[in-house]
Design a protein around this motif. Structure first.
Motif, PDB file in Angstrom:
ATOM      1  N   ALA A  14       0.948  -1.106   0.159  1.00  0.00           N
ATOM      2  CA  ALA A  14      -0.081  -0.037  -0.205  1.00  0.00           C
ATOM      3  C   ALA A  14       0.897   1.160  -0.195  1.00  0.00           C
ATOM      4  N   ARG A  15       2.030   1.252   0.764  1.00  0.00           N
ATOM      5  CA  ARG A  15       2.597   2.536   0.790  1.00  0.00           C
ATOM      6  C   ARG A  15       3.687   2.467  -0.333  1.00  0.00           C
ATOM      7  N   SER A  16       3.980   1.497  -1.028  1.00  0.00           N
ATOM      8  CA  SER A  16       4.956   1.667  -2.358  1.00  0.00           C
ATOM      9  C   SER A  16       3.843   2.262  -3.536  1.00  0.00           C
ATOM     10  N   LEU A  17       2.586   1.512  -3.386  1.00  0.00           N
ATOM     11  CA  LEU A  17       1.794   1.964  -4.518  1.00  0.00           C
ATOM     12  C   LEU A  17       1.467   3.458  -4.288  1.00  0.00           C
ATOM     13  N   HIS A  18       1.211   3.987  -2.841  1.00  0.00           N
ATOM     14  CA  HIS A  18       0.837   5.438  -2.622  1.00  0.00           C
ATOM     15  C   HIS A  18       2.163   6.374  -3.277  1.00  0.00           C
ATOM     16  N   TRP A  19       3.287   6.095  -2.982  1.00  0.00           N
ATOM     17  CA  TRP A  19       4.401   6.967  -3.316  1.00  0.00           C
ATOM     18  C   TRP A  19       4.624   6.884  -4.633  1.00  0.00           C
ATOM     19  N   LEU A  61      -1.831   2.127 -12.033  1.00  0.00           N
ATOM     20  CA  LEU A  61      -1.324   1.980 -10.435  1.00  0.00           C
ATOM     21  C   LEU A  61      -2.573   2.103  -9.708  1.00  0.00           C
ATOM     22  N   ALA A  62      -3.494   3.169 -10.108  1.00  0.00           N
ATOM     23  CA  ALA A  62      -4.534   3.401  -9.223  1.00  0.00           C
ATOM     24  C   ALA A  62      -5.573   2.281  -9.283  1.00  0.00           C
ATOM     25  N   VAL A  63      -5.579   1.677 -10.304  1.00  0.00           N
ATOM     26  CA  VAL A  63      -6.657   0.666 -10.465  1.00  0.00           C
ATOM     27  C   VAL A  63      -5.988  -0.628  -9.420  1.00  0.00           C
ATOM     28  N   VAL A  64      -4.806  -0.838  -9.435  1.00  0.00           N
ATOM     29  CA  VAL A  64      -4.222  -1.870  -8.616  1.00  0.00           C
ATOM     30  C   VAL A  64      -4.369  -1.399  -7.318  1.00  0.00           C
ATOM     31  N   ARG A  65      -4.076  -0.094  -6.784  1.00  0.00           N
ATOM     32  CA  ARG A  65      -4.361   0.303  -5.477  1.00  0.00           C
ATOM     33  C   ARG A  65      -5.766   0.125  -5.037  1.00  0.00           C
ATOM     34  N   VAL A  66      -6.727   0.450  -5.668  1.00  0.00           N
ATOM     35  CA  VAL A  66      -8.292   0.194  -5.524  1.00  0.00           C
ATOM     36  C   VAL A  66      -8.380  -1.127  -5.188  1.00  0.00           C
ATOM     37  N   LEU A  67      -8.126  -2.142  -6.071  1.00  0.00           N
ATOM     38  CA  LEU A  67      -8.182  -3.662  -5.851  1.00  0.00           C
ATOM     39  C   LEU A  67      -7.479  -3.953  -4.511  1.00  0.00           C
ATOM     40  N   TRP A  68      -6.310  -3.372  -4.565  1.00  0.00           N
ATOM     41  CA  TRP A  68      -5.480  -3.912  -3.355  1.00  0.00           C
ATOM     42  C   TRP A  68      -6.327  -3.385  -1.860  1.00  0.00           C
ATOM     43  N   ARG A  69      -6.687  -2.310  -2.051  1.00  0.00           N
ATOM     44  CA  ARG A  69      -7.410  -1.703  -0.793  1.00  0.00           C
ATOM     45  C   ARG A  69      -8.824  -2.704  -0.492  1.00  0.00           C
TER      46      ARG A  69
END
Length: 100
Positions: A14-19, A61-69
């Motif tokens: 989550a932190r890596s995707l955010h940054w 990356l945003a799609v991956v981040r939403v799926l991860w969350r």
């Protein structure tokens, strides 16, 4: 640091995707402001080409981040959520009242 979120902190993914998204947005801004002085016939990518490529990567990356969350737990922050909800309610009330 664990890969997944814990009850008290965000994990490595989550932190890596955010940054990565933050750095991409900064790059987008800088590329949008850059003076593109590309000559015709050069092989190098122009600033616009980089801007488009990074934009597509940011979308992915945003799609991956939403799926991860969606599939990972969110850390609990005491007191923070109530403040956010009350401020959103206050903003909605202010908008409604300003219509009259």
């Amino acid at each position: 640091m664990s890969l997944r979120n814990t009850s008290s902190s965000y994990g490595f993914v989550a932190r890596s995707l955010h940054w990565a998204i933050v750095l991409g947005i900064i790059a987008q801004y800088l590329l949008a402001e850059a003076d593109d002085t590309e000559r015709a016939g050069t092989v190098a990518m122009s600033a616009l080409d980089w801007h488009v490529s990074i934009g597509i990567a940011l979308l992915a990356l945003a799609v991956v981040r939403v799926l991860w969350r969606t599939f990972d737990d969110t850390p609990v922050r005491s007191g923070r959520r109530e403040t956010r909800n009350s401020s959103i309610s206050c903003m909605k009330c202010t908008r409604c009242c300003s219509m009259f």
